[in-house]
Design an enzyme around this catalytic site. Structure first.
Site, PDB file in Angstrom:
ATOM      1  N   GLU A  99       1.065  -1.074   0.015  1.00 24.81           N
ATOM      2  CA  GLU A  99      -0.044   0.055  -0.040  1.00 24.81           C
ATOM      3  C   GLU A  99       0.954   1.226  -0.069  1.00 24.81           C
ATOM      4  OE1 GLU A  99      -4.033  -1.719   2.130  1.00 24.81           O
ATOM      5  OE2 GLU A  99      -2.547  -0.663   3.359  1.00 24.81           O
ATOM      6  N   SER A 225      11.704   6.361  14.106  1.00 27.28           N
ATOM      7  CA  SER A 225      10.557   6.373  14.758  1.00 27.28           C
ATOM      8  C   SER A 225      11.077   5.729  16.289  1.00 27.28           C
ATOM      9  CB  SER A 225       9.677   5.166  14.375  1.00 27.28           C
ATOM     10  OG  SER A 225       9.238   5.359  13.026  1.00 27.28           O
ATOM     11  N   ASN A 301      -2.983   5.768  15.753  1.00 31.13           N
ATOM     12  CA  ASN A 301      -3.812   5.234  14.878  1.00 31.13           C
ATOM     13  C   ASN A 301      -4.252   3.972  15.335  1.00 31.13           C
ATOM     14  OD1 ASN A 301      -3.899   7.787  13.255  1.00 31.13           O
ATOM     15  ND2 ASN A 301      -1.794   7.024  12.721  1.00 31.13           N
ATOM     16  N   CYS A 344      -0.545   6.652   9.782  1.00 28.00           N
ATOM     17  CA  CYS A 344       0.681   6.041  10.137  1.00 28.00           C
ATOM     18  C   CYS A 344       0.543   4.597  11.010  1.00 28.00           C
ATOM     19  CB  CYS A 344       1.848   6.854  10.802  1.00 28.00           C
ATOM     20  SG  CYS A 344       3.342   6.584  11.319  1.00 28.00           S
TER      21      CYS A 344
END
EC number: 2.1.1.192
Length: 352
Positions: A99, A225, A301, A344
């Site tokens: 994706e 991250s 998320n 994310c």
């Protein structure tokens, strides 16, 4: 020869360099210039078919079909979010799916691209990590994602793509060679001609490869991250931290900055009962002192397992206040594309 001799196993022509294409045409009794023409069609014009190459004779196009294939990607499904974000489910030549996401704002459009089918790492809060790594993407599969999103940006927002972030599926530094070959094509005048300063590679923190990125004098931007500056917490949510602890990451980032003088961006989510204390925020402030940086505090998320919850707004505000009081640039980033699982950490091929 520069292609597979077995007729039923044709080589992907985009695996050849321009020089190899030129030599191929010379060996076929043609001019080397023909290789340059074909190379231009493959990259700057992003041709998906030899029949698209209209300034090349039909005979030459047939000869190319007899010897090569173009293993281009196909956007299998496109979803549009209520906030304008677009998510592409991209079918690869071997029927696997990744994706990619187009994120529009008033001033720019950003492509969020994938580098692996699944992911090499095991971040507990990320949907992609649940898929495990099936394979690395090759350079043209990465390049094609960018081309597809650039086309969508022009079609739906009437402007070209302005930025690229390697924040989709996969750990880009675990597919280093292919990612950097894709970046080379994206930034080349013979490709898309984008400035490397508009490209950000986001890593969960692979010290050896961060150093290699610095040694290779990459002109891209680097994001990490981070999510915790305490080893015991980071290992809980990102188990590979046990192998690559914060001390090693810090050393690699100091090396990166010494070689590039490029400021680092730390991506950071604050979760309820995981990293939402003053002790956690103080640890982040200390970590930020090692190299010039900025911090993006990211809205979480959720993924299906429900093990992680967004911290209270007071915790995020506490982080922001503490960082700002210590002179550290901080941005609170709102997620885009949540309603289509395009935000994310949510990319998990649900649309496939």
């Amino acid at each position: 020869m520069y292609f597979c001799g077995v007729k039923d196993r044709k080589k992907d022509i985009r695996a050849l360099t321009k020089e190899q294409l030129q030599k191929f045409f010379v060996a076929e009794g043609d001019k080397s210039f023909r290789g340059t023409q074909v190379y231009e069609w493959l990259w700057s014009k992003a041709a998906h078919s030899f029949d698209d190459m209209t300034n090349i004779s039909k005979e030459t196009r047939q000869m190319l079909k007899d010897n090569f294939v173009i293993n281009h990607i196909r956007v299998d499904r496109m979803q549009r979010s209520s906030d304008g974000t677009i998510k592409n489910a991209v079918k690869l030549h071997d029927a696997l799916t990744v994706e990619s996401v187009l994120i529009p704002t008033k001033s720019r459009t950003t492509a969020c691209v994938s580098s692996q089918v699944g992911c090499s790492l095991d971040c507990q809060f990320c949907a992609t990590a649940k898929l495990k790594r099936m394979r690395n993407l090759n350079p043209d599969e990465i390049y094609d994602q960018v081309v597809a999103i650039d086309n969508e940006s022009r079609l739906y927002f009437d402007r070209p793509l302005s930025n690229i972030v390697f924040m989709g599926m996969g750990e880009p530094l675990m597919n280093y060679n292919n990612v950097m070959k894709a970046v080379e094509k994206i930034t080349s005048p013979e490709g898309l001609g984008m400035s490397p300063k508009r490209i950000t590679i986001s890593t969960s923190g692979v010290p050896k490869m961060i150093k290699k990125l610095a040694d290779d004098e990459a002109k891209i931007k680097l994001a990490v991250s981070l999510h915790s500056a305490r080893n015991e917490v980071r290992t809980q949510i990102m188990p590979f931290n046990e192998t690559f602890p914060l001390e090693d990451l810090r050393e690699a980032l100091e090396y990166w900055y010494s070689k590039t003088t490029s400021r680092i961006t730390y991506e950071y989510i604050v979760w309820k009962d995981i990293n939402d204390t003053r002790e956690d925020a103080q640890a982040l402030v200390r970590f930020c002192k090692y190299v010039p940086c900025k911090v993006n505090l990211i809205e979480y998320n959720p993924i299906d397992d429900g093990n992680f919850q967004q911290a209270a707004i007071e915790a995020t505000n506490m982080y922001q206040d503490m960082l700002e009081r210590n002179g550290i640039t901080v941005t609170v980033r709102r997620s885009r594309g949540k309603d289509i699982d395009a935000a994310c950490g949510q990319l998990a091929n649900k649309s496939a």
